[in-house]
Design a protein around this motif. Structure first.
Motif, PDB file in Angstrom:
ATOM      1  N   TYR A  40     -32.561  -0.013 -87.150  1.00 44.95           N
ATOM      2  CA  TYR A  40     -31.683   1.123 -86.865  1.00 44.95           C
ATOM      3  C   TYR A  40     -30.274   0.822 -87.381  1.00 44.95           C
ATOM      4  O   TYR A  40     -29.888  -0.330 -87.552  1.00 44.95           O
ATOM      5  CB  TYR A  40     -31.636   1.448 -85.367  1.00 44.95           C
ATOM      6  N   ILE A  42     -26.093   2.963 -87.673  1.00 43.44           N
ATOM      7  CA  ILE A  42     -25.253   4.159 -87.597  1.00 43.44           C
ATOM      8  C   ILE A  42     -24.418   4.278 -88.862  1.00 43.44           C
ATOM      9  O   ILE A  42     -23.798   3.310 -89.306  1.00 43.44           O
ATOM     10  CB  ILE A  42     -24.326   4.120 -86.366  1.00 43.44           C
ATOM     11  N   GLY A 153     -28.079   9.283 -74.362  1.00 39.71           N
ATOM     12  CA  GLY A 153     -28.324   8.942 -75.759  1.00 39.71           C
ATOM     13  C   GLY A 153     -29.624   8.168 -75.927  1.00 39.71           C
ATOM     14  O   GLY A 153     -30.074   7.472 -74.999  1.00 39.71           O
ATOM     15  N   PHE A 177     -27.486   4.761 -77.915  1.00 39.28           N
ATOM     16  CA  PHE A 177     -26.689   5.494 -78.893  1.00 39.28           C
ATOM     17  C   PHE A 177     -25.591   6.310 -78.214  1.00 39.28           C
ATOM     18  O   PHE A 177     -25.859   7.126 -77.345  1.00 39.28           O
ATOM     19  CB  PHE A 177     -27.602   6.407 -79.713  1.00 39.28           C
ATOM     20  N   GLY A 179     -22.045   8.491 -79.618  1.00 39.46           N
ATOM     21  CA  GLY A 179     -21.401   8.874 -80.859  1.00 39.46           C
ATOM     22  C   GLY A 179     -20.811  10.270 -80.852  1.00 39.46           C
ATOM     23  O   GLY A 179     -20.940  11.026 -79.890  1.00 39.46           O
ATOM     24  N   ASP A 183     -21.380  11.036 -86.492  1.00 38.38           N
ATOM     25  CA  ASP A 183     -22.174   9.801 -86.455  1.00 38.38           C
ATOM     26  C   ASP A 183     -23.640  10.127 -86.719  1.00 38.38           C
ATOM     27  O   ASP A 183     -24.218  10.997 -86.051  1.00 38.38           O
ATOM     28  CB  ASP A 183     -22.057   9.114 -85.091  1.00 38.38           C
ATOM     29  N   LEU A 185     -27.371   8.468 -86.805  1.00 40.57           N
ATOM     30  CA  LEU A 185     -28.225   7.334 -86.458  1.00 40.57           C
ATOM     31  C   LEU A 185     -29.493   7.401 -87.294  1.00 40.57           C
ATOM     32  O   LEU A 185     -30.192   8.412 -87.302  1.00 40.57           O
ATOM     33  CB  LEU A 185     -28.581   7.367 -84.970  1.00 40.57           C
ATOM     34  N   HIS A 194     -38.587   2.966 -78.467  1.00 41.67           N
ATOM     35  CA  HIS A 194     -37.462   3.853 -78.208  1.00 41.67           C
ATOM     36  C   HIS A 194     -37.847   4.896 -77.162  1.00 41.67           C
ATOM     37  O   HIS A 194     -39.030   5.134 -76.918  1.00 41.67           O
ATOM     38  CB  HIS A 194     -37.010   4.552 -79.499  1.00 41.67           C
TER      39      HIS A 194
END
Length: 247
Positions: A40, A42, A153, A177, A179, A183, A185, A194
């Motif tokens: 992952y 950003i 998030g 996350f 943002g 942003d 991702l 996840h």
């Protein structure tokens, strides 16, 4: 039954990944980068996506999950802003060695799941990996408003930690996350455990795109219709049959 299903998923994953690597992967890409190492990353968007979601029609999928109805113009704007104005084509090719097909786009809103309902899956709110994907498929997540620590998030374990069973993983290793609307991702949903976070107060709104390895940069011709269906499964099989348009 679960053993047979897992065996089938592993079989599909192995061969789909091999086929994509042979047919689609380019030789020149940055092998040592954060995205490949962790699964992952950003990226900051220089050009923010501008769509008025406040006045968008929504459809309830269940009591905790609504989708925004995107028009065909919205979809065109999303693709142009991300892949042309923000040069995402070049960024992803350098990092991953693939061109991609935009196979699915969904804008949605999630609400706080009450304690009595948290044992059920409402919007991918339990730990999982997308078993029907290859190891090369990626998802893009863009907040539609500022997402802070209490806004639910997405939570991700990196690909190395995700080799363990989920009940063996320490919670402190989890990435959450947070943002702004600029942003982006990028993450690998097959290799990383996840789940969607649970918003504490106000609902969380975000945009998600599914990208599959491809011969060229393309988009599915049925993107508008697909937003009303379930997320596509076994996308390599789908890729062979559904019509595409170059982007």
């Amino acid at each position: 039954i679960s053993f047979i299903l897992n065996l089938f998923f592993n079989f599909y994953n192995f061969f789909a990944t091999k086929i994509e690597n042979i047919l689609f992967r380019k030789k020149k890409f940055k092998i040592n980068n954060f995205l490949l190492k962790r699964g992952y990353e950003i990226v900051k968007l220089k050009n923010k996506l501008i769509i008025d979601f406040k006045n968008k029609k929504t459809i309830s999928k269940n009591k905790y999950f609504k989708i925004y109805v995107l028009t065909k113009k919205d979809l065109e704007k999303i693709i142009f802003t991300l892949f042309e104005k923000n040069n995402l084509k070049e960024i992803l090719e350098k990092k991953l060695g693939f061109k991609f097909d935009v196979n699915f786009i969904l804008a949605y809103k999630t609400y706080n799941v009450r304690l009595k309902d948290q044992n059920r899956g409402w919007y991918a709110n339990h730990w999982h990996r997308d078993k029907t994907f290859s190891k090369n498929i990626i998802k893009l997540i863009i907040p539609l408003h500022q997402i802070g620590s209490i806004d639910g998030g997405i939570q991700i374990y990196d690909k190395n930690i995700s080799q363990q069973r989920i009940n063996k993983i320490k919670k402190k290793n989890c990435f959450i996350f947070k943002g702004m609307e600029n942003d982006l991702l990028i993450f690998n949903p097959n290799e990383c455990f996840h789940k969607a976070g649970n918003p504490k107060s106000k609902p969380r709104s975000q945009l998600m795109l599914q990208l599959n390895p491809s011969y060229d940069w393309t988009k599915d011709k049925k993107l508008y219709e697909k937003q009303f269906r379930l997320e596509p499964k076994f996308p390599l099989v789908e890729y062979m049959f559904l019509k595409k348009e170059k982007i």
